[in-house]
Design a protein around this motif. Structure first.
Motif, PDB file in Angstrom:
ATOM      1  N   GLU A  41     -12.871   1.845  -9.670  1.00 29.30           N
ATOM      2  CA  GLU A  41     -12.610   3.031  -8.853  1.00 29.30           C
ATOM      3  C   GLU A  41     -11.913   4.100  -9.701  1.00 29.30           C
ATOM      4  O   GLU A  41     -12.260   5.282  -9.635  1.00 29.30           O
ATOM      5  CB  GLU A  41     -11.780   2.648  -7.624  1.00 29.30           C
TER       6      GLU A  41
ATOM      7  N   PRO B 284       4.166  11.734  -4.463  1.00 24.65           N
ATOM      8  CA  PRO B 284       3.172  10.656  -4.309  1.00 24.65           C
ATOM      9  C   PRO B 284       2.414  10.382  -5.612  1.00 24.65           C
ATOM     10  O   PRO B 284       2.175  11.305  -6.396  1.00 24.65           O
ATOM     11  CB  PRO B 284       2.215  11.200  -3.246  1.00 24.65           C
ATOM     12  N   ILE B 285       2.079   9.120  -5.838  1.00 25.05           N
ATOM     13  CA  ILE B 285       1.267   8.742  -7.004  1.00 25.05           C
ATOM     14  C   ILE B 285      -0.191   8.778  -6.589  1.00 25.05           C
ATOM     15  O   ILE B 285      -0.637   7.941  -5.798  1.00 25.05           O
ATOM     16  CB  ILE B 285       1.661   7.342  -7.509  1.00 25.05           C
ATOM     17  N   LEU B 286      -0.929   9.754  -7.084  1.00 23.87           N
ATOM     18  CA  LEU B 286      -2.273  10.008  -6.570  1.00 23.87           C
ATOM     19  C   LEU B 286      -3.388   9.403  -7.420  1.00 23.87           C
ATOM     20  O   LEU B 286      -4.552   9.723  -7.237  1.00 23.87           O
ATOM     21  CB  LEU B 286      -2.488  11.507  -6.392  1.00 23.87           C
ATOM     22  N   ASP B 287      -3.049   8.519  -8.337  1.00 29.60           N
ATOM     23  CA  ASP B 287      -4.059   7.766  -9.088  1.00 29.60           C
ATOM     24  C   ASP B 287      -5.059   8.680  -9.793  1.00 29.60           C
ATOM     25  O   ASP B 287      -6.267   8.583  -9.579  1.00 29.60           O
ATOM     26  CB  ASP B 287      -4.793   6.784  -8.169  1.00 29.60           C
ATOM     27  N   ARG B 288      -4.546   9.574 -10.632  1.00 26.52           N
ATOM     28  CA  ARG B 288      -5.431  10.359 -11.493  1.00 26.52           C
ATOM     29  C   ARG B 288      -5.163   9.921 -12.928  1.00 26.52           C
ATOM     30  O   ARG B 288      -4.317  10.478 -13.617  1.00 26.52           O
ATOM     31  CB  ARG B 288      -5.176  11.856 -11.293  1.00 26.52           C
TER      32      ARG B 288
ATOM     33  N   ALA C 133      -1.335   3.752  -9.780  1.00 29.00           N
ATOM     34  CA  ALA C 133      -0.621   2.549  -9.341  1.00 29.00           C
ATOM     35  C   ALA C 133      -1.421   1.981  -8.190  1.00 29.00           C
ATOM     36  O   ALA C 133      -1.668   2.672  -7.203  1.00 29.00           O
ATOM     37  CB  ALA C 133       0.799   2.899  -8.900  1.00 29.00           C
ATOM     38  N   ARG C 134      -1.843   0.750  -8.308  1.00 29.21           N
ATOM     39  CA  ARG C 134      -2.692   0.187  -7.271  1.00 29.21           C
ATOM     40  C   ARG C 134      -2.351  -1.287  -7.092  1.00 29.21           C
ATOM     41  O   ARG C 134      -1.925  -1.962  -8.022  1.00 29.21           O
ATOM     42  CB  ARG C 134      -4.173   0.347  -7.668  1.00 29.21           C
ATOM     43  N   ASP C 135      -2.570  -1.737  -5.887  1.00 23.99           N
ATOM     44  CA  ASP C 135      -2.310  -3.087  -5.432  1.00 23.99           C
ATOM     45  C   ASP C 135      -3.686  -3.755  -5.370  1.00 23.99           C
ATOM     46  O   ASP C 135      -4.413  -3.537  -4.408  1.00 23.99           O
ATOM     47  CB  ASP C 135      -1.644  -2.866  -4.066  1.00 23.99           C
TER      48      ASP C 135
ATOM     49  N   ALA D 297     -12.322  -4.080  -8.976  1.00 26.12           N
ATOM     50  CA  ALA D 297     -12.535  -2.969  -8.046  1.00 26.12           C
ATOM     51  C   ALA D 297     -11.598  -1.807  -8.379  1.00 26.12           C
ATOM     52  O   ALA D 297     -12.021  -0.651  -8.416  1.00 26.12           O
ATOM     53  CB  ALA D 297     -12.317  -3.437  -6.605  1.00 26.12           C
TER      54      ALA D 297
ATOM     55  N   LEU E  71     -13.337   7.805 -10.438  1.00 30.07           N
ATOM     56  CA  LEU E  71     -12.609   8.984  -9.941  1.00 30.07           C
ATOM     57  C   LEU E  71     -12.201   9.907 -11.082  1.00 30.07           C
ATOM     58  O   LEU E  71     -12.124  11.122 -10.911  1.00 30.07           O
ATOM     59  CB  LEU E  71     -11.359   8.550  -9.162  1.00 30.07           C
TER      60      LEU E  71
ATOM     61  N   ASP F  59       0.834  -1.208   0.000  1.00 35.49           N
ATOM     62  CA  ASP F  59       0.000   0.000   0.000  1.00 35.49           C
ATOM     63  C   ASP F  59       0.872   1.264   0.000  1.00 35.49           C
ATOM     64  O   ASP F  59       0.564   2.245  -0.679  1.00 35.49           O
ATOM     65  CB  ASP F  59      -0.929   0.020   1.223  1.00 35.49           C
TER      66      ASP F  59
ATOM     67  N   MET G 124       2.685   1.571  -3.446  1.00 33.95           N
ATOM     68  CA  MET G 124       1.794   1.964  -4.538  1.00 33.95           C
ATOM     69  C   MET G 124       1.402   3.436  -4.463  1.00 33.95           C
ATOM     70  O   MET G 124       0.798   3.972  -5.397  1.00 33.95           O
ATOM     71  CB  MET G 124       0.538   1.081  -4.572  1.00 33.95           C
ATOM     72  N   MET G 125       1.745   4.095  -3.372  1.00 39.29           N
ATOM     73  CA  MET G 125       1.596   5.551  -3.298  1.00 39.29           C
ATOM     74  C   MET G 125       2.884   6.239  -3.767  1.00 39.29           C
ATOM     75  O   MET G 125       3.016   7.457  -3.667  1.00 39.29           O
ATOM     76  CB  MET G 125       1.291   5.991  -1.859  1.00 39.29           C
TER      77      MET G 125
END
Lengths: 340, 340
Positions: free
Chosen positions: B233, B160-164, B219-221, B229, B237, B87, B90-91
């Motif tokens: 998400e 940080p990787i903010l998943d946009r 980047a996600r786990d 999921a 987003l 976690d 992945m940030m």
């Protein structure tokens, strides 16, 4: 709409999003969903980002379980938020963020969970602490009836209180001892008592810590194991002896009635809104006065000494009211009441 | 010496000190008991102090429960440490400290707990991450048979990787999909399978994130809820549509046999050592090459698009092998297998 928690609420998908929105996110104003210029539950990701952090970081974690989960004065939600805020404050740090991790059993009443989480969130609101992240899991009914709430607190300080108590320090408690533990014992044993939990945030102490940056050598939140655990840990860590005066320990009459019936020792009972401090002798009177100004009911209950016989190092001694002395042991044996 | 956990082990006193020393503290070298110049489990207090922290702080928490708690490839201890490390990674952050909070039932086999915590500590050792604090509670047998391990990770990053995720991004998975979930399903349903959990730390990805500071937009786990999921998400987003190609998703034959018997969808099954990335198209080939150099088995499985019809925003579409298309829903309904 179901009135109980379903396994599906923990699927990490649609139902988890819905229940978290309903029970947590919708109750928080936007500014309490993240730290200033950080990223929190406003934008779900693997973790939260705390930006613009200056100073030393303090982190504490605690898993809360209590039976019953509602009690006079609060609930496991109140305890979970308060316990972690107090852990951060007792390190001399200002709480800047919290995370929560909830594990609840399938079949848990939804109304109860709603009330518990409202209690938790109200404490965060009152103390202006954002909830920046968390987790939510549902366990099958056969594997865990009940609820466990884990909370993580993050704090900032320039001057952490590292609990290195010193010779000639004075031991002060900030309020009545044993109340929360005696209340839970009375509920578990079915003893009639008019007790209300002392659960309360100790954030006001930060002003004291700021005013006396070098005189406070130890600060602890004596929850599980009570002041017996705190004082024994301090004696062990510092290689000193701690002597306390039984008659000076403020134990309310209602606590005494419960401990007389149950045989429990008030000194091992949990407190949820009281601090134990070890402070320099020369500043102790001023500290007591400032504690009174802050609304506490401080009592000086003992001192830290260098024993003449080195065998007595690391001991905690209680001078009894009749003039004797006994060793206050580190708590041992089963936890009674079951406050885990 | 008892061979089972007793309520007394959770008393916050002598027995708690003894069991923590035996099962945790004695297994850690001193330099993994605190951060450099910080205070951790080397000096018990209300919380841990992380000193000399520079950069943005990332925090993640996760409560781990799994049945069975030992499985081919690891245990709940391996999962608890790995899940939280991943976690943080992945940030885009380097893990600098971990805390653990263990809730275990009275009667839990002590040897099992010993093995579980050794697994957890070995992951911390391999990744050189100090355990700076934690909690340990025992619940009465009638209120929780089993174990819950909560872990908290703290990381540091400048970026940080903010998943946009962005239009024209390419979706990459770093390895085979559905392995951990299929394994746990096979154990829970009693299906014979030769699977081994993919549980693994993704720390090597930090090199990639460092080399491509602006091209990795997500980047996600994909643990609970699987890549279904994660992708849903991201679509929600970003207000974009995500299209993936069924035939490009690397699903091992053993996973397929389990999902064919059980009717489970591999895309909702948990992964414990795989990342999903959303990366700029122009850099995607280079990123795939670097992932291969780092020892991963990357596959490009789809892309992010701006749909012509705005109704299709926030959808995830799977193009099937036979040329059709179906909507990949956010996971809904009961969690099967029960990986909570």
């Amino acid at each position: 709409m179901t009135d109980r928690i379903l396994l599906a609420h923990g699927n990490g998908g649609k139902e988890t999003q819905e229940i978290l929105n309903r029970l947590i996110f919708s109750k928080l104003p936007d500014y309490l969903k993240k730290t200033k210029s950080g990223v929190g539950i406003d934008y779900p990701d693997d973790g939260a980002v705390l930006s613009d952090v200056k100073g030393k970081i303090v982190v504490a974690t605690d898993s809360h379980t209590v039976n019953p989960y509602f009690f006079p004065g609060g609930s496991i939600g109140t305890l979970a938020a308060t316990g972690t805020i107090n852990d951060i404050v007792m390190m001399g740090a200002e709480p800047i963020a919290m995370l929560d991790s909830i594990v609840v059993s399938e079949g848990f009443p939804l109304d109860d969970l709603d009330k518990i989480l409202t209690d938790m969130i109200n404490i965060l609101k009152e103390n202006n602490i954002p909830l920046v992240g968390g987790d939510f899991k549902v366990m099958p009914r056969d594997s865990m009836p009940g609820i466990v709430i884990n909370t993580v607190g993050i704090g900032i300080t320039e001057n952490p209180i590292l609990d290195r108590v010193q010779e000639n320090d004075v031991i002060i408690v900030t309020g009545p001892i044993g109340v929360h533990g005696a209340l839970i014992a009375s509920l578990q044993y079915g003893i009639e008592a008019s007790l209300k939990s002392d659960v309360n945030q100790l954030t006001k102490l930060l002003k004291l810590f700021h005013e006396f940056p070098t005189d406070i050598h130890g600060a602890r939140d004596p929850t599980r194991g009570g002041i017996a655990a705190t004082l024994n840990e301090w004696a062990q860590l510092s290689d000193k002896m701690i002597i306390i005066e039984e008659k000076k320990i403020p134990i309310p009459e209602e606590v005494k009635s419960v401990t007389q019936i149950t045989g429990l020792d008030p000194l091992v009972l949990a407190n949820e809104g009281v601090a134990v401090l070890s402070v320099a002798n020369k500043a102790s009177k001023e500290i007591v006065r400032e504690l009174e100004n802050l609304g506490f009911e401080p009592k000086t209950i003992g001192k830290v000494v260098e024993p003449i016989d080195p065998k007595n190092k690391r001991l905690v001694i209680v001078r009894t009211e009749v003039g004797g002395a006994k060793i206050l042991e580190m708590p041992t044996g089963d936890i009674v009441p079951r406050i885990c």
